[in-house]
Design an enzyme around this catalytic site. Sequence first.
Site, PDB file in Angstrom:
ATOM      1  N   SER A 145       0.877  -1.099  -0.094  1.00 16.24           N
ATOM      2  CA  SER A 145       0.027  -0.038   0.011  1.00 16.24           C
ATOM      3  C   SER A 145       0.842   1.416   0.117  1.00 16.24           C
ATOM      4  O   SER A 145       2.085   1.270   0.553  1.00 16.24           O
ATOM      5  CB  SER A 145      -0.853  -0.254   1.308  1.00 16.24           C
ATOM      6  OG  SER A 145      -1.435   1.201   1.694  1.00 16.24           O
ATOM      7  N   TYR A 158      -1.304   0.024  10.417  1.00 19.96           N
ATOM      8  CA  TYR A 158      -1.581  -0.689   9.161  1.00 19.96           C
ATOM      9  C   TYR A 158      -0.347  -0.123   8.338  1.00 19.96           C
ATOM     10  O   TYR A 158       0.360  -1.048   7.581  1.00 19.96           O
ATOM     11  CB  TYR A 158      -2.664  -0.149   8.634  1.00 19.96           C
ATOM     12  CG  TYR A 158      -3.235  -0.493   7.199  1.00 19.96           C
ATOM     13  CD1 TYR A 158      -3.555  -1.671   6.911  1.00 19.96           C
ATOM     14  CD2 TYR A 158      -2.922   0.434   6.201  1.00 19.96           C
ATOM     15  CE1 TYR A 158      -3.755  -2.384   5.440  1.00 19.96           C
ATOM     16  CE2 TYR A 158      -3.083  -0.081   4.647  1.00 19.96           C
ATOM     17  CZ  TYR A 158      -3.506  -1.370   4.522  1.00 19.96           C
ATOM     18  OH  TYR A 158      -3.741  -1.676   3.272  1.00 19.96           O
ATOM     19  N   LYS A 162       2.681  -2.625   6.133  1.00 21.00           N
ATOM     20  CA  LYS A 162       2.816  -2.486   4.902  1.00 21.00           C
ATOM     21  C   LYS A 162       4.395  -1.940   4.485  1.00 21.00           C
ATOM     22  O   LYS A 162       4.933  -2.220   3.407  1.00 21.00           O
ATOM     23  CB  LYS A 162       1.926  -1.459   4.279  1.00 21.00           C
ATOM     24  CG  LYS A 162       0.370  -2.131   4.178  1.00 21.00           C
ATOM     25  CD  LYS A 162       0.474  -3.275   3.526  1.00 21.00           C
ATOM     26  CE  LYS A 162      -0.972  -3.901   3.410  1.00 21.00           C
ATOM     27  NZ  LYS A 162      -1.023  -5.104   2.793  1.00 21.00           N
TER      28      LYS A 162
END
Length: 252
Positions: A145, A158, A162
Site C-alpha cells: 500500500s 497498518y 505495509k
Amino acid sequence: MTSFSLEGKTALVTGGSRGIGEAVARGLAAKGATVVIASRKQPAIDAVVADITASGGAAAGIACHTGKADQVAALFDRIKTEFGRLDILVNNAATNPYFGPMIAAEEALFDKTFEVNVKGYFLPAQQAARMMVDQGGGSIINIASIEGLSPSPMMGIYSMTKAAVIMMTKVMARELGGAKVRCNCVCPGLTETRFAQVLIETPEIYRHYVERAPLGRHAQPEEIVGAVLYLASDAASYTTGAVITCDGGTSI
C-alpha cells in the site's frame, strides 16, 4: 514482443474472494493461468471460482488463514499434490482492525494486524519460494500500500505492516534472484473495496486522499490488476525488487 500470456502457469492469490484479490484472480485466469484462490471462508471462495470457471477460466479454491503456519503448510501440500508446481504467488490478504492514534492501540489489535499483514505474507512467500527454487523460478508479488511509503492519519499500525511488506519484498528479491525467483511489490492507493469503504464514505478522510491525487479520484480494484499481470508474466523477466505504485499519483 515479450509475452504477457500466463498459459500453462499456476498462480495462488491470497485474499482472493473479494476486492483487489478477486480482481487479480480474474485477471490472471483471463490471461490463461490456473488460479488457486485462498481466503478464510470457503463459500466466498467457491462463488468466485464458479464464476471464473463459468467464464472459461481455470480456478480452484482452498480455505486458509495465511497467518497460521499449519494452515499455510496444508495449503501448499495441496498445491503440490493437485497442481505439481506454483509459478506465481500474489500475497494480498490484509486487515486493518484499528483506526486511530498509534499510542492508543491495544496490543491485541497490533498483534492481529501484524499476524495477517506481515506473517500472513511471509509464510506463503517462504513456502512458495521453496517450491520455485526447486522448479527453477517463479514470481512472487506482494500487494502492499502507499501507506507503507507515507502514513496517513490514524493508519499508523497498518502503515507499519505495509512498510514491512515492502522491505520483505526487497529482501526476498536480493536473496532469491540467483534462483530465478523474482519478488516485486504493488502499492495501491485508495481503492474501492469493502476494506476501504469507511475511508471513502467519510468525507473529511476521503478529501484527504483525493486532494493529494493528481488524477483526482480513487481507484477501482480492476485498475490494480495490470501491474500484477505485468509482474507475473515473462514481460517482467528483468524486474525484481520493484515497488510499483498504483495510486493516481498520490505519492508523487
